[in-house]
Design an enzyme around this catalytic site. Structure first.
Site, mmCIF file in Angstrom:
data_model
loop_
_atom_site.group_PDB
_atom_site.id
_atom_site.type_symbol
_atom_site.label_atom_id
_atom_site.label_comp_id
_atom_site.label_asym_id
_atom_site.label_seq_id
_atom_site.Cartn_x
_atom_site.Cartn_y
_atom_site.Cartn_z
ATOM 1 N N GLU A 102 0.774 -1.284 0.174
ATOM 2 C CA GLU A 102 0.033 0.132 0.007
ATOM 3 C C GLU A 102 0.763 1.116 -0.143
ATOM 4 O OE1 GLU A 102 -2.771 1.110 -0.534
ATOM 5 O OE2 GLU A 102 -4.287 -0.029 0.222
ATOM 6 N N ASP A 103 0.350 2.307 -0.681
ATOM 7 C CA ASP A 103 1.045 3.674 -0.517
ATOM 8 C C ASP A 103 0.805 4.346 1.047
ATOM 9 O OD1 ASP A 103 -1.695 3.856 -1.296
ATOM 10 O OD2 ASP A 103 -1.405 5.417 -1.872
ATOM 11 N N ASP A 106 -4.703 5.123 6.317
ATOM 12 C CA ASP A 106 -5.343 6.206 6.696
ATOM 13 C C ASP A 106 -6.097 5.734 8.051
ATOM 14 O OD1 ASP A 106 -6.434 8.506 7.034
ATOM 15 O OD2 ASP A 106 -6.646 8.837 4.841
ATOM 16 N N PHE A 155 -2.503 16.697 4.174
ATOM 17 C CA PHE A 155 -2.858 16.228 2.894
ATOM 18 C C PHE A 155 -1.743 15.938 2.004
ATOM 19 C CE2 PHE A 155 -7.087 16.776 0.489
ATOM 20 C CZ PHE A 155 -6.495 15.892 -0.613
ATOM 21 N N ASP A 162 -2.868 10.705 -4.976
ATOM 22 C CA ASP A 162 -3.548 11.829 -5.679
ATOM 23 C C ASP A 162 -4.270 12.874 -4.809
ATOM 24 O OD1 ASP A 162 -5.679 9.746 -5.163
ATOM 25 O OD2 ASP A 162 -6.786 11.082 -6.560
HETATM 26 C C1 PRP Z 1 -6.195 5.114 -0.764
HETATM 27 C C2 PRP Z 1 -4.817 4.219 -0.411
HETATM 28 C C3 PRP Z 1 -5.328 2.989 0.442
HETATM 29 C C4 PRP Z 1 -6.494 3.640 0.980
HETATM 30 C C5 PRP Z 1 -6.140 3.797 2.588
HETATM 31 O O1 PRP Z 1 -6.637 4.774 -1.834
HETATM 32 O O2 PRP Z 1 -4.202 3.861 -1.675
HETATM 33 O O3 PRP Z 1 -5.679 2.018 -0.355
HETATM 34 O O4 PRP Z 1 -6.893 4.941 0.343
HETATM 35 O O5 PRP Z 1 -7.121 4.289 3.318
HETATM 36 P P1 PRP Z 1 -7.700 3.696 4.650
HETATM 37 O O6 PRP Z 1 -6.581 3.282 5.352
HETATM 38 O O7 PRP Z 1 -8.855 4.854 5.191
HETATM 39 O O8 PRP Z 1 -8.680 2.717 4.149
HETATM 40 P P2 PRP Z 1 -7.909 5.513 -2.557
HETATM 41 O O9 PRP Z 1 -9.163 4.889 -2.074
HETATM 42 O O10 PRP Z 1 -7.306 6.937 -2.410
HETATM 43 O O11 PRP Z 1 -7.773 4.988 -4.165
HETATM 44 P P3 PRP Z 1 -6.535 5.150 -5.065
HETATM 45 O O12 PRP Z 1 -5.365 4.116 -4.294
HETATM 46 O O13 PRP Z 1 -6.961 4.455 -6.179
HETATM 47 O O14 PRP Z 1 -6.143 6.530 -5.160
#
Ligand code: PRP
Length: 183
Positions: A102-103, A106, A155, A162
Site C-alpha cells: 500500500e502507499d 489512513d 494532505f 493523488d
Molecule cells: C487510498 C490508499 C489506500 C487507502 C487507505 O486509496 O491507496 O488504499 O486509501 O485508506 P484507509 O486506510 O482509510 O482505508 P484511495 O481510495 O484513495 O484510491 P487510489 O489508491 O486509487 O488513489
C-alpha cells in the site's frame, strides 16, 4: 519542472528518503520471505509507484498481482465497507504467501478488510507493507508488518498519491497547498 509542483506547500518525504525506505524494506522482505512463496500484491491505484520500485529491489523470485478496491463513503466515518473492483483469481490460495503493498494507511479500513478477505480465501500467510502510515487517522486498529514513514495528518500527494486523480507522478511525497482543495 512539472507545473503541478506549484501546488506543493512542502516536500514531506524526499525522493532520496523514499529510495532509502525502499532499499531497507526490500532487504527485510528478501530475508523474511526466502523460504516462502511470495506473491506481491499491488492495491491500485495509489501504490503502483511504490510497488514498482519495491519489486525491483527484492532479491527473491516472486509473483505479482493486482487488486483495486474502493471504500464506500470515503471521507465519512460511518462505514467500513470496502468494495472490490478488481479481484484476485486463483484455483487454490493455500500455497500463497501474500504481501500486500500500500502507499498509505489512513483509517485502516482498506487493509484490515483486505487481510481478512485474503485469509478467508485460504492464503497461507497474509502480511502488509506501506510506504506511509498516518496513525492519527485510524478508525480501526491496524498495524502493518512493514512501514516506511509515519506521517502527521496532512494532505499528502505525489509518488502515487493523488488529489482528484492528479499529482501521482511527482517523484516525492508532498503536502498540498490548502488553497488547492479549499477552492
Ligand atoms: C487510498 C490508499 C489506500 C487507502 C487507505 O486509496 O491507496 O488504499 O486509501 O485508506 P484507509 O486506510 O482509510 O482505508 P484511495 O481510495 O484513495 O484510491 P487510489 O489508491 O486509487 O488513489
Amino acid at each position: 519542472m512539472n507545473i503541478l509542483e506549484n501546488d506543493v506547500e512542502k516536500i514531506l518525504v524526499s525522493k532520496e528518503r523514499i529510495a532509502e525506505i525502499v532499499d531497507d524494506m526490500a532487504k527485510r522482505i528478501s530475508e523474511d520471505y526466502k523460504d516462502k512463496n511470495l506473491l506481491l500484491l499491488c492495491i491500485l491505484k495509489g501504490s503502483v509507484v511504490f510497488f514498482s520500485d519495491l519489486m525491483r529491489k527484492i532479491t527473491l523470485p516472486m509473483e505479482i498481482d493486482f487488486m483495486k478496491v474502493a471504500s464506500y463513503g470515503k471521507g465519512s466515518t460511518s462505514t467500513g465497507n470496502v468494495r472490490i473492483l478488481l479481484d484476485l483469481h486463483r484455483e487454490d490460495f493455500s500455497n500463497e504467501d501474500i504481501l500486500i503493498v500500500e502507499d498509505i494507511i489512513d483509517s485502516g479500513r482498506t487493509l484490515s478488510t483486505l487481510v481478512e478477505y485474503l485469509k478467508m480465501k485460504g492464503c497461507r500467510s497474509v502480511r502488509t507493507c506501506t510506504l506511509l502510515d498516518k496513525p492519527g487517522r485510524r478508525e480501526v486498529p491496524f498495524t502493518p508488518d512493514y512501514a516506511g514513514e509515519v506521517i502527521p495528518d496532512e494532505f499528502v500527494i505525489g509518488y502515487g498519491l493523488d488529489y482528484a486523480e492528479k499529482y501521482r507522478e511527482l517523484p516525492y511525497v508532498g503536502v498540498l497547498k490548502p488553497s488547492v482543495y479549499m477552492k
